[in-house]
Design an enzyme around this catalytic site. Sequence first.
Site, short mmCIF file in Angstrom:
data_model
loop_
_atom_site.label_atom_id
_atom_site.label_comp_id
_atom_site.label_asym_id
_atom_site.label_seq_id
_atom_site.Cartn_x
_atom_site.Cartn_y
_atom_site.Cartn_z
N CYS A 1 -29.88 37.23 7.50
CA CYS A 1 -28.95 37.85 6.53
C CYS A 1 -27.80 38.59 7.18
CB CYS A 1 -29.73 38.82 5.64
SG CYS A 1 -30.93 37.98 4.63
N1 LIG Z 1 -35.29 35.69 4.75
C1 LIG Z 1 -35.11 36.70 3.95
O1 LIG Z 1 -35.84 37.66 4.05
C2 LIG Z 1 -34.00 36.72 2.90
C3 LIG Z 1 -33.74 37.93 2.25
C4 LIG Z 1 -32.75 37.97 1.30
C5 LIG Z 1 -32.02 36.82 1.01
N2 LIG Z 1 -32.28 35.64 1.67
C6 LIG Z 1 -31.49 34.48 1.30
O2 LIG Z 1 -32.32 33.49 0.74
C7 LIG Z 1 -31.83 32.19 1.07
C8 LIG Z 1 -32.93 31.40 1.73
O3 LIG Z 1 -33.27 32.02 2.95
P1 LIG Z 1 -34.69 31.90 3.62
O4 LIG Z 1 -34.78 32.96 4.63
O5 LIG Z 1 -35.76 31.80 2.59
O6 LIG Z 1 -34.53 30.47 4.35
P2 LIG Z 1 -35.69 29.54 4.91
O7 LIG Z 1 -35.06 28.65 5.91
O8 LIG Z 1 -36.88 30.35 5.27
O9 LIG Z 1 -36.12 28.67 3.64
C9 LIG Z 1 -35.30 27.75 3.03
C10 LIG Z 1 -36.13 26.55 2.63
O10 LIG Z 1 -35.29 25.65 1.91
C11 LIG Z 1 -35.62 24.33 2.28
N3 LIG Z 1 -34.50 23.48 1.91
C12 LIG Z 1 -33.34 23.24 2.55
N4 LIG Z 1 -32.55 22.45 1.82
C13 LIG Z 1 -33.21 22.18 0.70
C14 LIG Z 1 -32.91 21.40 -0.47
N5 LIG Z 1 -31.74 20.76 -0.61
N6 LIG Z 1 -33.83 21.34 -1.43
C15 LIG Z 1 -35.01 21.99 -1.30
N7 LIG Z 1 -35.35 22.73 -0.25
C16 LIG Z 1 -34.46 22.82 0.75
C17 LIG Z 1 -35.94 24.43 3.75
O11 LIG Z 1 -36.75 23.34 4.18
C18 LIG Z 1 -36.69 25.77 3.81
O12 LIG Z 1 -38.07 25.61 3.63
C19 LIG Z 1 -30.60 32.41 1.95
O13 LIG Z 1 -29.45 32.38 1.18
C20 LIG Z 1 -30.83 33.81 2.48
O14 LIG Z 1 -29.61 34.43 2.83
C21 LIG Z 1 -33.27 35.57 2.60
#
Ligand SMILES: NC(=O)c1ccc[n+]([C@@H]2O[C@H](COP(=O)([O-])OP(=O)(O)OC[C@H]3O[C@@H](n4cnc5c(N)ncnc54)[C@H](O)[C@@H]3O)[C@@H](O)[C@H]2O)c1
Length: 437
Positions: A271
């Site tokens: 993030c």
């Molecule tokens: N990690 C955190 O703690 C956190 C906190 C707040 C916000 N976010 C936001 O949440 C969003 C996701 O982040 P994350 O950390 O969960 O990422 P991540 O990489 O852990 O998870 C994303 C998942 O999406 C899947 N994916 C990719 N393209 C896809 C598609 N077209 N269809 C279906 N699945 C697909 C990936 O295989 C993966 O499993 C980002 O925008 C991030 O900024 C994350």
Amino acid sequence: MKELIQKIEKRRAIIGIIGLGYAGLPLVVRFGEERFHVIGFDTDPQKVDLLNKGKSYLQSVSPNRIRDLVGSGIFSATSDFDRLAEVDSILICVPTPLTEKMEPDLAYIENTARQISENMKKGQLIVLESTTYPGTTEEVLLPKFQARGWRKGVDFFLAYSPEREDPGNREYTTKSIPKVVGGITSHCQKVAKILYEQIIDDVVVVSTTCVAEMTKLLENIYRSINIALVNELKILADRMGIDIWEVIEAASTKPFGYSPFYPGPGMGGHCIPIDPFYLSWKAREFDFTTRFIHLSGEINVSMPYYVVSKAIDALNEMGKTIKGARILILGVAYKRDIDDIRESPALAVMKLLQDRGAKIAYNDPHVPKLRPMRKYNFTMSSKPLTEELLQETELILIITDHSQYDYRWIVNNATLVVDTRNATRGIRLPRAKIIKA
Ligand SMILES: NC(=O)c1ccc[n+]([C@@H]2O[C@H](COP(=O)([O-])OP(=O)(O)OC[C@H]3O[C@@H](n4cnc5c(N)ncnc54)[C@H](O)[C@@H]3O)[C@@H](O)[C@H]2O)c1
């Protein structure tokens, strides 16, 4: 709208969650706990397979919970996006990274929007949760869902609600972290609010999706800037012979107008190093330069270089050079007590040390192996932390202050320790020379 609200309130609505990562998986669990049926969608077949076997691949999500939800038929995962037609609400939690030129990479959101638009059914609620610039929901998603002539707030409902997950935080849970929600229309807002009220204690409604999108960015930019501030002051304080951690501790006694932030070896995670640049990019459309974002990015990115220069000085003091020095990195996850290494400053530090000829090894109880990533090419395993290893290592570099480390034992078996987290505070008469960096 009434039909969807009734389904939600009676827990008969089926929830589809797209992207089963750090953000999506805790939502699966939370909806499952409230006995909603959940279908998880992910393009990674390995994750889908693992989840359907009742296993979790994230330390922050308990395998027991996934096993119970899969076992009771409440949750299943799939890569078949045709099944989006089976669900009543769709939450999008896919990655929002930056391109190599530091511009928003919306490919994941765009692919997801296409998959949804091909499989949508009337009456569905769609909520974007991925972090992104203000305007994404309205400018990128909405046109795709309206393409068939379907009406917003009537034939489908669209909202934005930022994910605020904080992996490793034991004080706040998905349920107790208030959730901000903004809808494209008042109907969209209402339905989204009712959905989240089923799983979250406090839902905060804002007037538009843009406000909700900007809220998340403000939160992350605020952290980035404050971390940069203490990082810069740490360097000055060091030059002045002042302990910045003692200063922060003293300032924290002020009961108003001050919130402590702590310096470190740089910034990591999915993030804070990334999201602010989504706003800088969008700002250009408005002839606006986000100077604070750039300045804090510059300072935070320079921190691994500072840490390495402190390590070189520390070795020099002992009559040693960085070239050929045996250095052990303690903690490679980007923050304490988690297994996530995305954008971790440890990797930047390791690369800089390696480029200078150091022989590096690492230990991290949460990260058993390092594999090549987009930017870094490490193939290494975490070395068991033993007295022998500490004794034969010339410099121990504490990058991530995991709470399971016994710092007293570490400094009493080492010769030289560079501590970027103040993890060794309060240890009296250590055997090792300790340098704070
Ligand atoms: N990690 C955190 O703690 C956190 C906190 C707040 C916000 N976010 C936001 O949440 C969003 C996701 O982040 P994350 O950390 O969960 O990422 P991540 O990489 O852990 O998870 C994303 C998942 O999406 C899947 N994916 C990719 N393209 C896809 C598609 N077209 N269809 C279906 N699945 C697909 C990936 O295989 C993966 O499993 C980002 O925008 C991030 O900024 C994350």
